[in-house]
Motif scaffolding. Structure first.
Motif, PDB file in Angstrom:
ATOM      1  N   ALA A   1       0.836  -1.208   0.000  1.00 21.98           N
ATOM      2  CA  ALA A   1       0.000   0.000   0.000  1.00 21.98           C
ATOM      3  C   ALA A   1       0.869   1.256   0.000  1.00 21.98           C
ATOM      4  CB  ALA A   1      -0.926   0.001   1.217  1.00 21.98           C
ATOM      5  N   SER A   2       1.975   1.213   0.737  1.00 24.19           N
ATOM      6  CA  SER A   2       2.896   2.349   0.769  1.00 24.19           C
ATOM      7  C   SER A   2       3.533   2.572  -0.596  1.00 24.19           C
ATOM      8  CB  SER A   2       3.982   2.112   1.820  1.00 24.19           C
ATOM      9  OG  SER A   2       4.955   3.129   1.791  1.00 24.19           O
ATOM     10  N   ALA A   3       3.938   1.487  -1.247  1.00 21.08           N
ATOM     11  CA  ALA A   3       4.536   1.593  -2.582  1.00 21.08           C
ATOM     12  C   ALA A   3       3.524   2.145  -3.579  1.00 21.08           C
ATOM     13  CB  ALA A   3       5.036   0.226  -3.031  1.00 21.08           C
ATOM     14  N   ARG A   4       2.299   1.661  -3.492  1.00 17.81           N
ATOM     15  CA  ARG A   4       1.243   2.145  -4.389  1.00 17.81           C
ATOM     16  C   ARG A   4       1.007   3.638  -4.196  1.00 17.81           C
ATOM     17  NH1 ARG A   4      -2.618  -0.666  -2.492  1.00 17.81           N
ATOM     18  NH2 ARG A   4      -1.996  -2.569  -3.560  1.00 17.81           N
ATOM     19  N   SER A   5       1.048   4.068  -2.940  1.00 24.16           N
ATOM     20  CA  SER A   5       0.843   5.479  -2.630  1.00 24.16           C
ATOM     21  C   SER A   5       1.967   6.347  -3.213  1.00 24.16           C
ATOM     22  CB  SER A   5       0.766   5.670  -1.116  1.00 24.16           C
ATOM     23  OG  SER A   5       0.664   7.033  -0.780  1.00 24.16           O
ATOM     24  N   LYS A   6       3.204   5.856  -3.131  1.00 30.09           N
ATOM     25  CA  LYS A   6       4.333   6.613  -3.679  1.00 30.09           C
ATOM     26  C   LYS A   6       4.225   6.752  -5.192  1.00 30.09           C
ATOM     27  CE  LYS A   6       7.710   5.442  -0.084  1.00 30.09           C
ATOM     28  NZ  LYS A   6       8.975   4.726   0.236  1.00 30.09           N
ATOM     29  N   VAL A   7       3.775   5.687  -5.852  1.00 28.48           N
ATOM     30  CA  VAL A   7       3.625   5.736  -7.301  1.00 28.48           C
ATOM     31  C   VAL A   7       2.497   6.690  -7.691  1.00 28.48           C
ATOM     32  CG1 VAL A   7       2.919   4.399  -9.325  1.00 28.48           C
ATOM     33  CG2 VAL A   7       4.621   3.478  -7.737  1.00 28.48           C
ATOM     34  N   GLN A   8       1.399   6.665  -6.957  1.00 18.68           N
ATOM     35  CA  GLN A   8       0.308   7.601  -7.226  1.00 18.68           C
ATOM     36  C   GLN A   8       0.783   9.037  -7.086  1.00 18.68           C
ATOM     37  OE1 GLN A   8      -2.720   6.347  -4.459  1.00 18.68           O
ATOM     38  NE2 GLN A   8      -3.519   4.754  -5.831  1.00 18.68           N
ATOM     39  N   GLU A   9       1.636   9.256  -6.093  1.00 22.39           N
ATOM     40  CA  GLU A   9       2.140  10.611  -5.858  1.00 22.39           C
ATOM     41  C   GLU A   9       3.102  11.048  -6.954  1.00 22.39           C
ATOM     42  OE1 GLU A   9       4.624  13.177  -2.486  1.00 22.39           O
ATOM     43  OE2 GLU A   9       4.062  11.084  -2.106  1.00 22.39           O
ATOM     44  N   ASN A  10       4.075  10.181  -7.323  1.00 19.31           N
ATOM     45  CA  ASN A  10       5.068  10.628  -8.303  1.00 19.31           C
ATOM     46  C   ASN A  10       4.548  10.615  -9.740  1.00 19.31           C
ATOM     47  OD1 ASN A  10       5.417   7.990  -9.397  1.00 19.31           O
ATOM     48  ND2 ASN A  10       7.172   7.549  -8.084  1.00 19.31           N
ATOM     49  N   SER A  11       3.356  10.044  -9.948  1.00 20.46           N
ATOM     50  CA  SER A  11       2.765  10.044 -11.291  1.00 20.46           C
ATOM     51  C   SER A  11       1.582  10.999 -11.410  1.00 20.46           C
ATOM     52  CB  SER A  11       2.318   8.628 -11.667  1.00 20.46           C
ATOM     53  OG  SER A  11       1.333   8.146 -10.758  1.00 20.46           O
ATOM     54  N   SER A  12       1.371  11.773 -10.372  1.00 15.87           N
ATOM     55  CA  SER A  12       0.218  12.689 -10.378  1.00 15.87           C
ATOM     56  C   SER A  12       0.421  13.875 -11.305  1.00 15.87           C
ATOM     57  CB  SER A  12      -0.055  13.188  -8.947  1.00 15.87           C
ATOM     58  OG  SER A  12       1.067  13.905  -8.439  1.00 15.87           O
ATOM     59  N   GLN A  13       1.663  14.133 -11.673  1.00 19.17           N
ATOM     60  CA  GLN A  13       1.977  15.250 -12.570  1.00 19.17           C
ATOM     61  C   GLN A  13       2.753  14.710 -13.762  1.00 19.17           C
ATOM     62  OE1 GLN A  13       3.990  18.549 -10.659  1.00 19.17           O
ATOM     63  NE2 GLN A  13       4.969  19.170 -12.580  1.00 19.17           N
ATOM     64  N   LEU A  14       2.104  14.660 -14.929  1.00 21.74           N
ATOM     65  CA  LEU A  14       2.742  14.131 -16.130  1.00 21.74           C
ATOM     66  C   LEU A  14       3.489  15.231 -16.882  1.00 21.74           C
ATOM     67  CD1 LEU A  14      -0.071  11.817 -17.582  1.00 21.74           C
ATOM     68  CD2 LEU A  14       1.767  11.218 -15.989  1.00 21.74           C
ATOM     69  N   LEU A  15       4.547  14.837 -17.575  1.00 20.52           N
ATOM     70  CA  LEU A  15       5.257  15.784 -18.415  1.00 20.52           C
ATOM     71  C   LEU A  15       4.370  16.236 -19.563  1.00 20.52           C
ATOM     72  CD1 LEU A  15       7.835  14.799 -16.881  1.00 20.52           C
ATOM     73  CD2 LEU A  15       9.039  15.009 -19.055  1.00 20.52           C
ATOM     74  N   PRO A  16       4.490  17.488 -19.994  1.00 20.19           N
ATOM     75  CA  PRO A  16       3.710  17.965 -21.149  1.00 20.19           C
ATOM     76  C   PRO A  16       4.016  17.126 -22.383  1.00 20.19           C
ATOM     77  CG  PRO A  16       4.774  19.799 -20.013  1.00 20.19           C
ATOM     78  CD  PRO A  16       5.339  18.537 -19.424  1.00 20.19           C
ATOM     79  N   GLN A  17       3.055  17.042 -23.288  1.00 19.80           N
ATOM     80  CA  GLN A  17       3.190  16.203 -24.463  1.00 19.80           C
ATOM     81  C   GLN A  17       4.385  16.588 -25.329  1.00 19.80           C
ATOM     82  OE1 GLN A  17       1.370  13.486 -24.863  1.00 19.80           O
ATOM     83  NE2 GLN A  17       2.613  12.931 -26.643  1.00 19.80           N
ATOM     84  N   ASP A  18       4.660  17.882 -25.449  1.00 19.35           N
ATOM     85  CA  ASP A  18       5.780  18.301 -26.284  1.00 19.35           C
ATOM     86  C   ASP A  18       7.116  17.819 -25.714  1.00 19.35           C
ATOM     87  OD1 ASP A  18       5.472  20.050 -24.124  1.00 19.35           O
ATOM     88  OD2 ASP A  18       6.446  21.709 -25.162  1.00 19.35           O
ATOM     89  N   LYS A  19       7.232  17.785 -24.377  1.00 21.84           N
ATOM     90  CA  LYS A  19       8.442  17.272 -23.755  1.00 21.84           C
ATOM     91  C   LYS A  19       8.565  15.758 -23.950  1.00 21.84           C
ATOM     92  CE  LYS A  19      11.104  18.915 -21.467  1.00 21.84           C
ATOM     93  NZ  LYS A  19      12.459  19.421 -21.834  1.00 21.84           N
ATOM     94  N   GLN A  20       7.426  15.059 -23.879  1.00 20.03           N
ATOM     95  CA  GLN A  20       7.448  13.616 -24.089  1.00 20.03           C
ATOM     96  C   GLN A  20       7.913  13.289 -25.504  1.00 20.03           C
ATOM     97  OE1 GLN A  20       4.372  11.142 -22.599  1.00 20.03           O
ATOM     98  NE2 GLN A  20       3.571  12.659 -21.175  1.00 20.03           N
ATOM     99  N   GLU A  21       7.425  14.066 -26.474  1.00 18.97           N
ATOM    100  CA  GLU A  21       7.828  13.848 -27.865  1.00 18.97           C
ATOM    101  C   GLU A  21       9.319  14.124 -28.053  1.00 18.97           C
ATOM    102  OE1 GLU A  21       5.226  16.295 -30.146  1.00 18.97           O
ATOM    103  OE2 GLU A  21       3.448  15.039 -29.764  1.00 18.97           O
ATOM    104  N   GLU A  22       9.818  15.100 -27.320  1.00 24.79           N
ATOM    105  CA  GLU A  22      11.245  15.419 -27.402  1.00 24.79           C
ATOM    106  C   GLU A  22      12.095  14.250 -26.921  1.00 24.79           C
ATOM    107  OE1 GLU A  22      14.340  18.294 -24.978  1.00 24.79           O
ATOM    108  OE2 GLU A  22      12.346  19.100 -25.453  1.00 24.79           O
ATOM    109  N   TYR A  23      11.675  13.596 -25.837  1.00 20.71           N
ATOM    110  CA  TYR A  23      12.424  12.452 -25.337  1.00 20.71           C
ATOM    111  C   TYR A  23      12.376  11.279 -26.310  1.00 20.71           C
ATOM    112  CZ  TYR A  23      13.074  14.689 -20.800  1.00 20.71           C
ATOM    113  OH  TYR A  23      13.459  15.534 -19.802  1.00 20.71           O
ATOM    114  N   GLU A  24      11.272  11.130 -27.025  1.00 23.80           N
ATOM    115  CA  GLU A  24      11.165  10.060 -28.014  1.00 23.80           C
ATOM    116  C   GLU A  24      12.066  10.344 -29.211  1.00 23.80           C
ATOM    117  OE1 GLU A  24       9.783   6.659 -30.196  1.00 23.80           O
ATOM    118  OE2 GLU A  24      10.006   7.178 -28.082  1.00 23.80           O
ATOM    119  N   VAL A  25      12.009  11.571 -29.709  1.00 20.26           N
ATOM    120  CA  VAL A  25      12.802  11.941 -30.885  1.00 20.26           C
ATOM    121  C   VAL A  25      14.298  11.841 -30.599  1.00 20.26           C
ATOM    122  CG1 VAL A  25      13.411  13.868 -32.407  1.00 20.26           C
ATOM    123  CG2 VAL A  25      11.007  13.409 -31.880  1.00 20.26           C
TER     124      VAL A  25
END
Length: 361
Positions: free
Chosen positions: A30-54
């Motif tokens: 449950a603690s691990a699940r909570s940490k993942v929910q917290e660190n994934s609550s803010q996603l990178l903007p789409q343009d930044k994600q595309e930059e990492y792919e390119v």
């Protein structure tokens, strides 16, 4: 972990204490699940994600320019976990247990406890990608020429390793920490090992290694995400495909296509061997807000990316590609860095999936 164990750890600093197949409590999960929910609550903007792919190739090239062959240690534990790679190739078909790693697997940076920019020692391999071209400066013209040469050589039955009786491909070979132990340990005269990587820098490191023997091995740059990027061998020619901390570095939506492509290279009865990150591994819990790209998919500080799997997700990828399960298990390990008195819970998934010897109805 009890007090006596901790006292033991203090007596021998700079060592790694390990316990295999650790059961997690409900509170810990449950603690691990909570940490993942917290660190994934803010996603990178789409343009930044595309930059990492390119720029994915650039980030992996930079990684190997910095670390060369010094970040990962040779994986001699492979022959315990995957006896299919050893000379006698006596594989266990039940796949019920996972054995411990050899001490030779430890990182130079205090072994299993070392983490830099989201890379934790003993966890990652490189992503598997780019083209079958020798020169890092080659453009589309050279890539097409390489594809044409590959097709011509395969059409007349001659290609690197065509005379071999047992062929292995490692995808995401990095600096050769899997390939060279295989070549050193397996002296089968019929063995031929292919290895590829997204990073031209990594491929160059393999080619320059004194252990590289072109009569037994062929290394090439390859983009698994590009369906038109050629392989040097024809379909149904491989006995083994190795994916060690590789699939996790690819965009999740491209994983199925990659597994399906690789399955076509297997002979009937051939196997894919995988070891990769499991959900709630230490590396996932250490990510901060703003590093999450999508569910369970993150970008490290150096620009490389990583996904954390469940058993069901991997089973779906392989069975959709027409493969049959031999092994699919979670390996949970407790590791204590005695020098830093750090307790770490690692979660990996290990799989073996086989291509049927007969056509499915």
């Amino acid at each position: 972990m009890d007090g006596d164990s901790l006292k033991c750890c203090r007596k021998k600093p700079h060592k790694i204490w390990k316990e295999d197949n650790v059961e997690w409590s409900e509170e810990q999960e449950a603690s691990a699940r909570s940490k993942v929910q917290e660190n994934s609550s803010q996603l990178l903007p789409q343009d930044k994600q595309e930059e990492y792919e390119v720029n994915a190739k650039k980030y992996w090239d930079d990684f190997y320019k910095i670390h060369e062959n010094g970040f990962f240690k040779d994986r001699h534990w492979l022959f315990t976990e995957f006896p299919e790679l050893a000379p006698n190739r006596n594989s266990s078909q039940n796949g019920d247990s996972v054995h411990g790693f050899s001490d030779t697997e430890k990182s130079k940076n205090e072994g299993l406890g070392s983490c830099k920019n989201g890379h934790c020692s003993l966890e990652t391999r490189t992503e598997s990608q780019l083209n079958l071209i020798k020169s890092p400066r080659g453009g589309h013209t050279e890539e097409l020429a390489a594809q044409k040469d590959s097709e011509l050589s395969q059409s007349d039955g001659h290609y690197p390793g065509s005379a071999a009786s047992y062929r292995i491909l490692e995808v995401g070979c990095g600096a050769g920490n899997t390939v060279f132990p295989i070549l050193q340990t397996n002296n089968d005269p019929g063995l031929f090992v292919y290895c590829c990587d997204f990073s031209t820098t990594a491929v160059n490191l393999v080619q320059k290694n004194a252990e590289y023997d072109s009569s037994r091995c062929f290394v090439f740059v390859h983009d698994l995400c590009n369906e038109k990027s050629p392989f040097p061998m024809p379909e149904e020619s491989l006995d083994i495909v190795i994916l060690i901390f590789v699939l996790s570095a690819v965009l999740p939506e491209k994983m199925q296509c990659i597994v399906t492509r690789l399955s076509r290279l297997l002979k009937p009865g051939g196997m894919i061997l995988l070891r990769d990150y499991g959900r709630y591994d230490l590396a996932q819990l250490r990510f901060k807000k703003g590093q999450c790209l999508s569910d369970n998919f993150y970008v490290r500080g150096d620009g490389t990316r990583v996904y954390f799997f469940t058993q069901d997700e991997l089973d779906h990828l392989f069975t959709t590609a027409g493969l049959e399960k031999i092994q699919n298990l979670v390996d949970r390990r407790l590791q204590v860095n005695r020098g830093k008195q750090m307790t770490m819970y690692r979660v990996w998934i290990q799989c073996k999936y086989c291509k049927p010897t007969t056509l499915q109805p």
